[in-house]
Enzyme design. Structure first.
Site, PDB file in Angstrom:
ATOM      1  N   ASP A  54     -53.111  26.782 -13.615  1.00 15.13           N
ATOM      2  CA  ASP A  54     -53.260  27.584 -12.192  1.00 15.13           C
ATOM      3  C   ASP A  54     -52.164  28.267 -12.228  1.00 15.13           C
ATOM      4  O   ASP A  54     -52.337  28.814 -13.164  1.00 15.13           O
ATOM      5  CB  ASP A  54     -50.906  25.649 -12.375  1.00 15.13           C
ATOM      6  N   ASP A  56     -54.043  36.181 -14.257  1.00 13.26           N
ATOM      7  CA  ASP A  56     -53.166  35.166 -14.428  1.00 13.26           C
ATOM      8  C   ASP A  56     -53.571  34.373 -14.469  1.00 13.26           C
ATOM      9  O   ASP A  56     -52.731  33.386 -13.027  1.00 13.26           O
ATOM     10  CB  ASP A  56     -50.805  35.608 -13.991  1.00 13.26           C
ATOM     11  N   GLU A 111     -47.631  25.350 -15.493  1.00 12.79           N
ATOM     12  CA  GLU A 111     -46.766  26.614 -15.555  1.00 12.79           C
ATOM     13  C   GLU A 111     -45.977  27.502 -14.519  1.00 12.79           C
ATOM     14  O   GLU A 111     -44.971  27.836 -15.302  1.00 12.79           O
ATOM     15  CB  GLU A 111     -47.818  27.546 -16.298  1.00 12.79           C
ATOM     16  N   GLU A 112     -46.605  27.689 -13.521  1.00  7.61           N
ATOM     17  CA  GLU A 112     -46.096  28.782 -13.254  1.00  7.61           C
ATOM     18  C   GLU A 112     -44.956  27.362 -11.931  1.00  7.61           C
ATOM     19  O   GLU A 112     -44.208  28.680 -11.476  1.00  7.61           O
ATOM     20  CB  GLU A 112     -47.082  28.661 -11.301  1.00  7.61           C
ATOM     21  N   HIS A 150     -48.988  37.358  -9.117  1.00 10.94           N
ATOM     22  CA  HIS A 150     -48.215  36.967  -7.917  1.00 10.94           C
ATOM     23  C   HIS A 150     -48.513  38.608  -7.557  1.00 10.94           C
ATOM     24  O   HIS A 150     -47.576  38.045  -6.491  1.00 10.94           O
ATOM     25  CB  HIS A 150     -47.108  36.708  -8.663  1.00 10.94           C
TER      26      HIS A 150
END
Length: 387
Positions: free
Chosen positions: A87, A117, A149-150, A360
């Protein structure tokens, strides 16, 4: 070994093209990762891996993938696990100058949401396998792709609870600039809500101003912040003590109205040796004098489930082997990963291409210079732990 894989760039682009954004607060932004999981499953199956796809409980149609290759009937013991999450975070549409869902090559960089990421890690794994004869492996090789995970770590939590394999080493391919990471802090995010009693501002005694009560709460929090700094230390970290951040506060709706509700969202970054759940009790104990003064008006809860700290001990043989392979000492970081959960299964090191500075961020990218050293690193790890 029959190679039926697309090119590295095609694999990379196909991974980036599939939206796999995770969001707790906005269901419309919370995408299933099933299409990406199926694509990875097909590629690894083409290489002769056995495939297991598991739904992850507590998610919106999210899945984990475990692809395993073994030349031995004992396919759960030893070997290497390479892991990554599927994700991404949402993106700020107005701040991107590239298409987030297309791999763009420019200025010797690969741009796209998830390039660093960390969906791109799977492209690097597949590229690394092109030059390895899997039939020569003496121990199992596993590839894990996780969900969420995020936001909640649900995929890693689910895998840690259900896994039967015990690798000799686990590598999580987060963007560490190929520097091995052996420890990081835990993450606790709490919401503190003060329920006051609204009324006309001309007669304050008839109400309870939630902002004023929150002021007392914050005084206690700042005392706790200093207490944590004084009492806990780990010199392995650049910031060697637990930190507290008061991140969001809002309350009230008009200048002439007594504020009836005020809410604060805060986080604590805990050292690995600290019990992440005991921090909730420590927080509530710190606020007890204000809670006693204003009974049933102060509520404390988790914003999301806390993430424990993680540490792979310096004398762990697997860590020492990785340091020797890379000729580089492991470091520590302050951000969080899935390592606390996978470390329950086997010694876990965080190590991957790209920089965490890109995570991000608008126009996220991986420098193309990482391709060859990442491929060589993954191949060295496979040969060391699987041959």
């Amino acid at each position: 070994m029959i190679m039926t894989l697309p090119s590295f760039i095609q694999i990379y682009n196909e991974l980036i093209t599939i939206p796999t954004i995770s969001s707790v607060t906005n269901e419309k932004l919370d995408y299933s990762n099933k299409a990406l999981i199926d694509k990875l499953a097909n590629w690894f199956a083409d290489l002769g891996f056995s495939i297991s796809i598991q739904p992850v409980t507590g998610t919106r149609n999210k899945f984990n993938l475990l692809a395993s290759y073994s030349n031995d009937s004992n396919h759960t013991q030893g070997g290497l696990l390479l892991s990554g999450h599927t994700d991404t975070v949402p993106f700020d549409e107005g701040q991107w100058t590239k298409d987030p869902f297309k791999l763009t090559e420019q200025n010797n960089k690969w741009y796209g949401l998830g390039t660093a990421d960390m969906k791109g890690f799977f492209a690097f794994i597949l590229e690394s396998l092109r030059d390895i004869d899997l039939k020569t492996l003496q121990k199992p090789l596993h590839i894990l792709a996780t969900a969420d995970e995020e936001i909640t770590m649900a995929g890693a939590v689910h895998f840690a609870k259900t896994a039967t394999l015990q690798p000799d080493c686990t590598i999580i391919g987060e963007p560490t600039s190929l520097i091995p990471i052996r420890a990081h802090k835990g993450f606790v995010s709490n919401v503190i809500r003060v329920i006051g009693k609204s009324g006309h501002s001309s007669d304050p005694e008839k109400g309870i101003n939630a902002i004023e009560v929150m002021h007392l709460v914050i005084e206690r929090l700042l005392q706790l912040k200093q207490k944590l700094k004084d009492e806990y230390h780990n010199e392995s970290f650049a910031v060697p003590y637990p930190t507290m951040n008061l991140g969001i506060i809002h309350g009230g709706d008009a200048a002439n109205r007594i504020c009836g509700c005020c809410e604060l969202v805060m986080d604590i970054r805990a050292l690995p040796e600290m019990d992440i759940h005991s921090l909730f009790d420590i927080l509530c104990h710190s606020l007890k004098p204000v809670m006693d003064k204003y009974p049933n008006r102060i509520e404390v809860k988790y914003e999301v489930d806390p993430i424990p700290g993680y540490e792979c001990k310096k004398d762990e043989p697997a860590l020492q082997e990785v340091e020797k392979l890379l000729n580089q000492s492991a470091q520590t970081v302050n951000y969080s990963t899935e390592a606390p959960y996978l470390n329950q299964i086997s010694p876990t090191i965080v190590l991957g291409p790209g920089s965490i500075e890109q995570a991000h961020q608008p126009d996220e990218f991986v420098d193309m210079a990482f391709l060859t050293p990442t491929k060589e690193t993954i191949q060295k790890l496979i040969k060391r732990f699987c041959c």
